[in-house]
Design a protein around this motif. Sequence first.
Motif, mmCIF file in Angstrom:
data_model
loop_
_atom_site.group_PDB
_atom_site.id
_atom_site.type_symbol
_atom_site.label_atom_id
_atom_site.label_comp_id
_atom_site.label_asym_id
_atom_site.label_seq_id
_atom_site.Cartn_x
_atom_site.Cartn_y
_atom_site.Cartn_z
ATOM 1 N N THR A 22 1.044 -0.994 0.214
ATOM 2 C CA THR A 22 0.294 -0.096 0.189
ATOM 3 C C THR A 22 1.043 1.411 0.110
ATOM 4 O O THR A 22 0.713 2.195 -0.783
ATOM 5 C CB THR A 22 -1.202 -0.561 1.596
ATOM 6 N N GLN A 80 -7.495 7.802 0.902
ATOM 7 C CA GLN A 80 -5.951 7.906 2.102
ATOM 8 C C GLN A 80 -6.725 8.469 3.594
ATOM 9 O O GLN A 80 -6.629 7.571 3.814
ATOM 10 C CB GLN A 80 -5.164 9.335 1.571
ATOM 11 N N ALA A 113 -8.487 4.677 4.114
ATOM 12 C CA ALA A 113 -7.008 4.405 4.440
ATOM 13 C C ALA A 113 -6.451 4.327 6.022
ATOM 14 O O ALA A 113 -6.097 3.215 6.658
ATOM 15 C CB ALA A 113 -5.836 3.739 3.399
#
Length: 233
Positions: free
Chosen positions: A61, A102, A105
């Motif tokens: 990632t 983002q 995550a």
Amino acid sequence: MAISEGFNEYLDRLSGSGAMRIVHMVMNVVAATIGIFFLLIGVTGVFDTYKDFGGMALPVTSIVLGTLVTMLSVLGIVGSVKRSQRMFATYSGLLTLLVIAQLIALLVILFKPSNIEARFGSVWESLYQNDPDSIRTIEKDLKCCGFKNPVDMAVPEHCAVKKHYGFSTGCLEMLEHQWRAQRATVLWAGFSMVGAQIVSLLLGAELGRRYRNSQNEYQRVPAGNEGSPLLHA
């Protein structure tokens, strides 16, 4: 008639966006720097001795995210230099999607519960049975013996009293500390990068609006106006 070489400078004065354009470029440089940092974290994590404990999800990632952020930041910088409305539009659309991804995550990393002891214990047991040399490397690196204590799946057995070892603490505590430190670094860098990107996104949208309005005003300049600073014979 042709547009003079000073058109871009005139456009900045007309729109009052010169300083804003510089701030926009600086924010993109900051985001690109953090993106490269994420890329390096990911590449290092792929070859890290402790990758089995953290898994490959974070390194992969980080590589993907770092690459995308760096490339998009470069697009934003080029858009600022060229004062391109099309580039600003593309940049803003892609950056909006990236910021949302983002944030999701980072929030997952922040709030997702994780039974570290059980997961690390499973990895340690697998290494103990199949790759004892890795356990030796970890014990020497972290200055610990065994998993929870010096007699819990230690290599060599009773390593707490062996020459060149003599460590009286289990490795679980050190592994947890290392994992939490890495997690905190990723979260800090991630939220800093998102902050810089949001500022860049707002500035990019405003710059695009100002340039569009200024160019519309420029197009209203009479063709026969020889005194215009934009035109020359």
